[in-house]
Design a protein around this motif. Structure first.
Motif, PDB file in Angstrom:
ATOM      1  N   GLU A   1       0.860  -1.205   0.010  1.00 33.45           N
ATOM      2  CA  GLU A   1      -0.009   0.066   0.064  1.00 33.45           C
ATOM      3  C   GLU A   1       0.790   1.356   0.264  1.00 33.45           C
ATOM      4  O   GLU A   1       1.734   1.415   0.778  1.00 33.45           O
ATOM      5  N   PRO A   2       0.664   2.213  -0.823  1.00 31.27           N
ATOM      6  CA  PRO A   2       1.510   3.365  -1.054  1.00 31.27           C
ATOM      7  C   PRO A   2       1.215   4.166   0.258  1.00 31.27           C
ATOM      8  O   PRO A   2       0.092   3.998   0.862  1.00 31.27           O
ATOM      9  N   PRO A   3       1.988   5.101   0.704  1.00 31.89           N
ATOM     10  CA  PRO A   3       1.824   6.123   1.906  1.00 31.89           C
ATOM     11  C   PRO A   3       0.677   6.999   1.712  1.00 31.89           C
ATOM     12  O   PRO A   3       0.102   7.265   0.497  1.00 31.89           O
ATOM     13  N   GLU A   4      -0.273   6.982   2.840  1.00 30.43           N
ATOM     14  CA  GLU A   4      -1.327   7.737   2.701  1.00 30.43           C
ATOM     15  C   GLU A   4      -1.266   9.284   2.238  1.00 30.43           C
ATOM     16  O   GLU A   4      -2.199   9.654   1.835  1.00 30.43           O
ATOM     17  N   HIS A   5       0.008   9.857   2.539  1.00 33.97           N
ATOM     18  CA  HIS A   5       0.203  11.026   2.134  1.00 33.97           C
ATOM     19  C   HIS A   5       0.596  11.350   0.708  1.00 33.97           C
ATOM     20  O   HIS A   5       0.699  12.393   0.163  1.00 33.97           O
ATOM     21  N   SER A   6       0.812  10.154  -0.028  1.00 31.29           N
ATOM     22  CA  SER A   6       1.313  10.437  -1.568  1.00 31.29           C
ATOM     23  C   SER A   6      -0.073  10.747  -2.329  1.00 31.29           C
ATOM     24  O   SER A   6      -1.410  10.574  -1.830  1.00 31.29           O
ATOM     25  N   THR A   7       0.341  11.440  -3.394  1.00 30.86           N
ATOM     26  CA  THR A   7      -0.715  12.300  -4.319  1.00 30.86           C
ATOM     27  C   THR A   7      -1.318  10.889  -5.252  1.00 30.86           C
ATOM     28  O   THR A   7      -0.654  10.342  -5.886  1.00 30.86           O
ATOM     29  N   ALA A   8      -2.503  10.780  -5.136  1.00 29.45           N
ATOM     30  CA  ALA A   8      -3.402   9.621  -5.732  1.00 29.45           C
ATOM     31  C   ALA A   8      -3.673  10.296  -7.068  1.00 29.45           C
ATOM     32  O   ALA A   8      -3.580   9.746  -8.068  1.00 29.45           O
ATOM     33  N   LEU A   9      -4.415  11.566  -7.188  1.00 32.23           N
ATOM     34  CA  LEU A   9      -4.988  12.375  -8.394  1.00 32.23           C
ATOM     35  C   LEU A   9      -4.634  13.527  -8.308  1.00 32.23           C
ATOM     36  O   LEU A   9      -4.437  14.176  -7.207  1.00 32.23           O
ATOM     37  N   VAL A  10      -4.259  14.105  -9.624  1.00 32.88           N
ATOM     38  CA  VAL A  10      -4.209  15.601  -9.871  1.00 32.88           C
ATOM     39  C   VAL A  10      -5.545  15.806 -10.614  1.00 32.88           C
ATOM     40  O   VAL A  10      -5.512  15.503 -11.995  1.00 32.88           O
ATOM     41  N   LEU A  11      -6.349  16.532 -10.025  1.00 30.48           N
ATOM     42  CA  LEU A  11      -7.793  17.163 -10.798  1.00 30.48           C
ATOM     43  C   LEU A  11      -7.566  18.477 -11.364  1.00 30.48           C
ATOM     44  O   LEU A  11      -7.083  19.242 -10.539  1.00 30.48           O
ATOM     45  N   TYR A  12      -7.978  18.868 -12.346  1.00 31.23           N
ATOM     46  CA  TYR A  12      -7.774  20.145 -12.883  1.00 31.23           C
ATOM     47  C   TYR A  12      -9.301  20.969 -12.809  1.00 31.23           C
ATOM     48  O   TYR A  12     -10.370  20.154 -13.344  1.00 31.23           O
ATOM     49  N   THR A  13      -9.401  21.930 -12.237  1.00 32.49           N
ATOM     50  CA  THR A  13     -10.735  22.627 -12.025  1.00 32.49           C
ATOM     51  C   THR A  13     -11.039  23.307 -13.365  1.00 32.49           C
ATOM     52  O   THR A  13     -10.368  23.656 -14.340  1.00 32.49           O
TER      53      THR A  13
ATOM     54  N   THR B   1     -13.831  29.729 -14.282  1.00 39.85           N
ATOM     55  CA  THR B   1     -14.231  30.655 -15.218  1.00 39.85           C
ATOM     56  C   THR B   1     -13.439  31.501 -15.910  1.00 39.85           C
ATOM     57  O   THR B   1     -13.581  32.324 -16.882  1.00 39.85           O
ATOM     58  N   THR B   2     -11.917  31.706 -15.358  1.00 40.23           N
ATOM     59  CA  THR B   2     -10.977  32.629 -15.785  1.00 40.23           C
ATOM     60  C   THR B   2      -9.766  31.877 -15.764  1.00 40.23           C
ATOM     61  O   THR B   2      -9.392  31.039 -14.835  1.00 40.23           O
ATOM     62  N   GLY B   3      -9.002  31.968 -16.999  1.00 40.29           N
ATOM     63  CA  GLY B   3      -7.522  31.427 -17.064  1.00 40.29           C
ATOM     64  C   GLY B   3      -7.782  29.930 -17.353  1.00 40.29           C
ATOM     65  O   GLY B   3      -8.746  29.315 -17.385  1.00 40.29           O
ATOM     66  N   LEU B   4      -6.410  29.518 -17.343  1.00 44.20           N
ATOM     67  CA  LEU B   4      -6.405  27.933 -17.451  1.00 44.20           C
ATOM     68  C   LEU B   4      -6.815  27.275 -16.304  1.00 44.20           C
ATOM     69  O   LEU B   4      -6.648  27.706 -15.198  1.00 44.20           O
ATOM     70  N   PRO B   5      -6.846  26.100 -16.471  1.00 40.95           N
ATOM     71  CA  PRO B   5      -7.607  25.215 -14.868  1.00 40.95           C
ATOM     72  C   PRO B   5      -6.267  25.117 -14.165  1.00 40.95           C
ATOM     73  O   PRO B   5      -5.218  24.970 -14.574  1.00 40.95           O
TER      74      PRO B   5
END
Length: 473
Positions: A121-133, A136-140
């Motif tokens: 099991e990977p460490p719980e503090h590791s980044t699982a996902l990067v989601l892009y918002t 309404t302005t600028g790049l996500p």
């Protein structure tokens, strides 16, 4: 463990994941995703073109098994947005079929490959996902979500919604947002229940999922509006246990129509990419149309006007701040934007304005930048006026804004798209406007009445269907 129900020794369910006409058993999912994990061992970040397919599910779960950060990408991303997401996230390759036009190398997801190799099991503090918002302005902006945050968010919703292993979740939402992916795919996998994805969120698809035994349904307001207009499909949802709406405010008339047709009062909830779901109506609590409920387990909220606390009286409007174990800690590669929104002591400034009643029930009244109107010394949320107007039979769509006024500071103006048949408020522009103004005055405090009604054929919207209020006025 993020997925305690997905181990080589887990009971095999023949229809653990159903997407359209395709399906994965528990054995297919564990074996296929583990094979993906072996193929990407040593990578740090991969992009996934998040089409609604079983290959997307295998790719995401494979990343989570291997401890590789997954970046779900909207399949319809434009060239500029796609280039930004890939470069900003540092994606090394596509996992599965790449998006059209990309030159990044691709690692195949082999649908029928199987492996039973055990991965720690990977460490719980590791980044699982990067989601892009979808701002309404600028790049996500990229939002890193840790395994700990995802687990905390899903467990809090399991508590609020009595989400159990015998639930079958149905939805047709995109697999690159919190709603469709984190709640809608990882949720049932963590709980051990089934997932039925309808590919597209149509009334026919939801009715079919009900016939297949779905007990829990997710939808955005557009989905529930379409179901409310299809009485036969909505009635078939009467066999469900819970209907949930989120991602945007649910119009009160739609809430009431679904209740009449299905017998279910929809559970509304509130959250953001940056925070996951922080406030929700409870399965065993009050379901008040137009209100999104109480903070979920582990979450604190507050209303502020600058540095001053705003009263929880059900009327006073303030900036909504939240903190809890499911929130992200900042934007990817955006230190200035991070400092603007994460304001110390774990608090996140949502950018939304809200009211909280004495019992702790929350109502979101809009975005601070476009929906907070300061008129005659009052702080007024555009959202509650829009909700009141949508309750009138003459109103199909509405957007409320504040325009500069020498006397009041801002004057409340409502842009209304009329229903073809709407009674007295369709009698003529002047009389119709007066009728709608008086309707709001009867529903809300008198100072919240629009001073002007402007009738339009349509409201300006962006590619995501969101009203662009900055183009009004």
């Amino acid at each position: 463990m993020l997925f305690p129900t997905l181990t080589p020794n887990a009971p095999d369910r023949p229809d653990a994941v159903v997407i359209g006409d395709d399906r994965l058993s528990t054995e297919d999912l564990v074996g296929g995703a583990t094979s993906v994990a072996e193929r990407i061992a040593g990578a740090h970040t991969v992009a996934i073109c998040a089409r609604p397919t079983v290959e997307t599910v295998l790719a995401v779960v494979g990343c989570l098994i291997a401890g590789v950060t997954a970046v779900p990408v909207p399949p319809d991303s434009g060239v500029r947005e796609l280039e930004h997401i890939l470069s900003d996230s540092g994606a090394q390759a596509w996992l599965g079929t790449p998006a059209d036009g990309s030159t990044l190398p691709a690692i195949p997801v082999r649908r029928y490959a199987r492996s039973w190799h055990w991965h720690p099991e990977p460490p719980e503090h590791s980044t699982a996902l990067v989601l892009y918002t979808s701002g309404t302005t600028g790049l996500p902006k990229g939002v890193p979500l840790t395994r700990r945050a995802i687990a905390a968010g899903l467990d809090a919703l399991a508590d609020a919604w009595a989400w159990a292993p015998d639930d079958a979740l149905a939805h047709g939402l995109p697999l690159f947002h919190v709603h469709g992916l984190v709640l809608g795919v990882l949720g049932p996998l963590r709980r051990g229940g089934r997932l039925i994805h309808t590919v597209r969120p149509t009334p026919e698809g939801y009715a079919g999922a009900a016939s297949a035994g779905a007990s829990l349904f997710f939808g955005v307001p557009t989905v529930w509006t379409r179901l409310a207009a299809d009485a036969s499909a909505a009635q078939q949802l009467s066999s469900a246990r819970l209907l949930v709406s989120g991602s945007a405010p649910l119009p009160v008339p739609v809430f009431e129509q679904i209740a009449d047709l299905s017998g279910h009062r929809i559970v509304e909830r509130y959250g953001m990419t940056e925070t996951l779901i922080t406030v929700s109506t409870r399965a065993d609590g009050e379901r008040r149309p137009g209100w999104v409920g109480l903070p979920v387990r582990g979450v604190e909220t507050r209303l502020r006007d600058g540095d001053t606390d705003v009263a929880h009286d059900g009327e006073s409007v303030g900036d909504l701040h939240v903190r809890g174990p499911m929130t992200s800690s900042g934007y990817l590669n955006r230190p200035e934007a991070t400092r603007e929104s994460w304001i110390g002591d774990g608090w996140f400034a949502t950018g939304d304005v809200a009211v909280i009643d004495p019992d702790g029930m929350h109502r979101i009244v809009g975005r601070r930048a476009t929906d907070l109107i300061k008129s005659g010394g009052y702080r007024i949320g555009a959202g509650e006026i829009e909700t009141a107007l949508l309750g009138h039979p003459a109103v199909r769509e509405v957007a409320v804004i504040g325009v500069p006024d020498d006397d009041l500071g801002q004057r409340i103006v409502a842009y209304v798209v009329r229903e073809p048949e709407g009674g007295e408020a369709n009698s003529g522009a002047s009389g119709a406007g007066d009728a709608l103004i008086e309707h709001v005055g009867a529903e809300l405090s008198r100072h919240k009445r629009p001073r002007e009604i402007r009738f339009v054929d349509e409201l300006p919207r962006n590619a995501m269907g969101k009203v662009q209020k900055k183009l009004l006025g």
